[in-house]
Enzyme design. Sequence first.
Site, PDB file in Angstrom:
ATOM      1  N   LEU A 201       0.835  -1.203   0.000  1.00 31.69           N
ATOM      2  CA  LEU A 201       0.000   0.000   0.000  1.00 31.69           C
ATOM      3  C   LEU A 201       0.872   1.255   0.000  1.00 31.69           C
ATOM      4  O   LEU A 201       1.858   1.333   0.734  1.00 31.69           O
ATOM      5  CB  LEU A 201      -0.897  -0.007   1.238  1.00 31.69           C
ATOM      6  CG  LEU A 201      -1.854   1.174   1.421  1.00 31.69           C
ATOM      7  CD1 LEU A 201      -2.922   1.169   0.337  1.00 31.69           C
ATOM      8  CD2 LEU A 201      -2.497   1.121   2.801  1.00 31.69           C
TER       9      LEU A 201
ATOM     10  N   SER B  98       3.439  -6.618   2.340  1.00 33.38           N
ATOM     11  CA  SER B  98       2.226  -5.968   2.812  1.00 33.38           C
ATOM     12  C   SER B  98       1.043  -6.279   1.893  1.00 33.38           C
ATOM     13  O   SER B  98       0.703  -7.444   1.699  1.00 33.38           O
ATOM     14  CB  SER B  98       2.485  -4.462   2.951  1.00 33.38           C
ATOM     15  OG  SER B  98       1.456  -3.833   3.659  1.00 33.38           O
ATOM     16  N   HIS B  99       0.444  -5.260   1.277  1.00 29.81           N
ATOM     17  CA  HIS B  99      -0.658  -5.515   0.346  1.00 29.81           C
ATOM     18  C   HIS B  99      -0.161  -6.242  -0.910  1.00 29.81           C
ATOM     19  O   HIS B  99      -0.951  -6.830  -1.649  1.00 29.81           O
ATOM     20  CB  HIS B  99      -1.337  -4.192  -0.042  1.00 29.81           C
ATOM     21  CG  HIS B  99      -2.704  -4.373  -0.623  1.00 29.81           C
ATOM     22  ND1 HIS B  99      -3.465  -3.306  -1.069  1.00 29.81           N
ATOM     23  CD2 HIS B  99      -3.452  -5.471  -0.857  1.00 29.81           C
ATOM     24  CE1 HIS B  99      -4.615  -3.750  -1.538  1.00 29.81           C
ATOM     25  NE2 HIS B  99      -4.637  -5.065  -1.425  1.00 29.81           N
TER      26      HIS B  99
ATOM     27  N   ASP C  16      15.527   5.925  12.938  1.00 31.31           N
ATOM     28  CA  ASP C  16      14.539   5.731  11.865  1.00 31.31           C
ATOM     29  C   ASP C  16      13.321   6.607  12.147  1.00 31.31           C
ATOM     30  O   ASP C  16      12.642   6.443  13.168  1.00 31.31           O
ATOM     31  CB  ASP C  16      14.134   4.265  11.793  1.00 31.31           C
ATOM     32  CG  ASP C  16      13.337   3.943  10.534  1.00 31.31           C
ATOM     33  OD1 ASP C  16      12.695   4.856   9.984  1.00 31.31           O
ATOM     34  OD2 ASP C  16      13.361   2.782  10.101  1.00 31.31           O
TER      35      ASP C  16
ATOM     36  N   ASP D 135       4.069  -6.069  13.648  1.00 29.76           N
ATOM     37  CA  ASP D 135       5.215  -5.290  13.155  1.00 29.76           C
ATOM     38  C   ASP D 135       4.916  -3.802  13.068  1.00 29.76           C
ATOM     39  O   ASP D 135       5.664  -3.033  12.479  1.00 29.76           O
ATOM     40  CB  ASP D 135       5.665  -5.809  11.788  1.00 29.76           C
ATOM     41  CG  ASP D 135       4.628  -5.572  10.687  1.00 29.76           C
ATOM     42  OD1 ASP D 135       3.534  -5.028  10.974  1.00 29.76           O
ATOM     43  OD2 ASP D 135       4.913  -5.941   9.528  1.00 29.76           O
TER      44      ASP D 135
ATOM     45  N   HIS E 214       7.393  -2.966  10.070  1.00 32.40           N
ATOM     46  CA  HIS E 214       6.829  -3.091   8.735  1.00 32.40           C
ATOM     47  C   HIS E 214       7.715  -2.467   7.656  1.00 32.40           C
ATOM     48  O   HIS E 214       7.715  -2.925   6.516  1.00 32.40           O
ATOM     49  CB  HIS E 214       5.435  -2.456   8.703  1.00 32.40           C
ATOM     50  CG  HIS E 214       4.574  -2.952   7.596  1.00 32.40           C
ATOM     51  ND1 HIS E 214       4.062  -4.233   7.559  1.00 32.40           N
ATOM     52  CD2 HIS E 214       4.119  -2.340   6.459  1.00 32.40           C
ATOM     53  CE1 HIS E 214       3.334  -4.398   6.469  1.00 32.40           C
ATOM     54  NE2 HIS E 214       3.361  -3.275   5.779  1.00 32.40           N
TER      55      HIS E 214
ATOM     56  N   ASP F  99      11.173  -2.019   8.127  1.00 31.36           N
ATOM     57  CA  ASP F  99      12.429  -2.768   8.148  1.00 31.36           C
ATOM     58  C   ASP F  99      12.388  -3.957   7.185  1.00 31.36           C
ATOM     59  O   ASP F  99      13.407  -4.318   6.595  1.00 31.36           O
ATOM     60  CB  ASP F  99      12.714  -3.325   9.549  1.00 31.36           C
ATOM     61  CG  ASP F  99      13.049  -2.258  10.571  1.00 31.36           C
ATOM     62  OD1 ASP F  99      13.336  -1.118  10.164  1.00 31.36           O
ATOM     63  OD2 ASP F  99      13.014  -2.564  11.767  1.00 31.36           O
TER      64      ASP F  99
ATOM     65  N   ILE G 109      18.044   1.994   7.313  1.00 30.78           N
ATOM     66  CA  ILE G 109      18.144   2.187   8.768  1.00 30.78           C
ATOM     67  C   ILE G 109      17.213   1.175   9.430  1.00 30.78           C
ATOM     68  O   ILE G 109      16.001   1.377   9.512  1.00 30.78           O
ATOM     69  CB  ILE G 109      17.755   3.625   9.168  1.00 30.78           C
ATOM     70  CG1 ILE G 109      18.639   4.641   8.453  1.00 30.78           C
ATOM     71  CG2 ILE G 109      17.856   3.807  10.682  1.00 30.78           C
ATOM     72  CD1 ILE G 109      18.237   6.078   8.682  1.00 30.78           C
TER      73      ILE G 109
END
Length: 305
Positions: free
Chosen positions: A42, A108-109, A230, A249, A271, A273, A281
Site C-alpha cells: 500500500l 504488505s498488500h 529511523d 510489526d 513493517h 524494516d 536504517i
Amino acid sequence: MKTRFWQLLSTLVLACCIGLPATAGAAGYTQTKYPIVLVHGLFGFDKLGPVEYFYGIPAALRSGGANVYLTTVSAANSTEVRGEQLLSQVRQILAATGAAKVNLIGHSHGGPTARYVASVRPDLVASVTSVAGVNKGSKVADILAGTIPNTSGALGTALASLIGIISGNQGLPQNAGAALASLSTSGSLAFNSRHPQGVPTTACGEGAYQERGVHYFSWSGAQPYTNALDVGDPALAAISLAFGGAKNDGLVSSCSSHLGKVIRDDYAMNHLDEVNQFIGIVNLFETSPVTVFRQQANRLQGLGL
C-alpha cells in the site's frame, strides 16, 4: 614411480569429475530457475526518485545471479484491481524472458496481490512469498475504514495519486477506500473465500505449502520500534497499540501474516524494516532484511524454482 603416481592421480580426478554437469557449482547463491518478481504494498512504488521501495534488495539478489523484476501496481486500490495489473506485468515479463513461470514476492498488500495472480493463473506462478502480507486483515485498516471512511479514503487517494505522479506512474487508478476495504478483516476474509490457496485454516497456523503447483511461503517481523534513528519507528510504535498486545510489526499482526510455510513471524523488524526501509536504517541486532531476501532466493533455488 613419479610418472605412475601422477597418472594415478589424474585418473582419480577424472573419475570424480565424470558425469558432473558443466553448470555444477556455477549457479550463484540467489540464481533461481524462474525470474523473481517483487510486488510493493500500500502506497508503494518501484522507485520514488532515487529511493527504491525494496531498498537495496534487487541489486543484492542480482549480485548472486537472480533475474529480478520490479513491478508497479496502484499505490492504493483493491486487491483484485492491483492483481489484474500485476498479472498483465507478469505476462510481459514471461514474454520478454521466455520463462515459463515467475517467483512472486510481495510485501504488505503486495502479498494478497501476488496471491490473486497465483489463484487465477497458477500455471504462470512457481511460488508466492508473502512478506508481512495482510492475509487475514489488519486492525489498522479496520479502524481507518470504520471511523472516518470518507475522509481517510479521500486523503489516501490524494496521497496515492501524488505517489503515482512522483514515481512516474500517474496513469494507474487510485482508490484508497477500496484498498482499506480489501485490507480490513472482513474484506480479507471475503477475498480468502475466493482465493484460499496457502491461507491457514487455523487462527495462527501454517497453510498448505503447495497448491496447484504453486509453493507458498511467508515471513514477518514483530518489533515495531527497532532503531532510534529511523523516522518511521515512533509512528509504527504508536500504531502497534491498536493490536492490543498481539505480536505485530506495527501494521500487520504476526498471525495475519501467515501463508503457506511460515519461515519466521518474529524477526526483530517492523513493517518498514522488512523491505530495508527507511533507506537501510534497520535493527542493528537482527539479521539484515537483505539477507533474508537472499536466503529466500536460495531456498527457491534449492527447490528447483
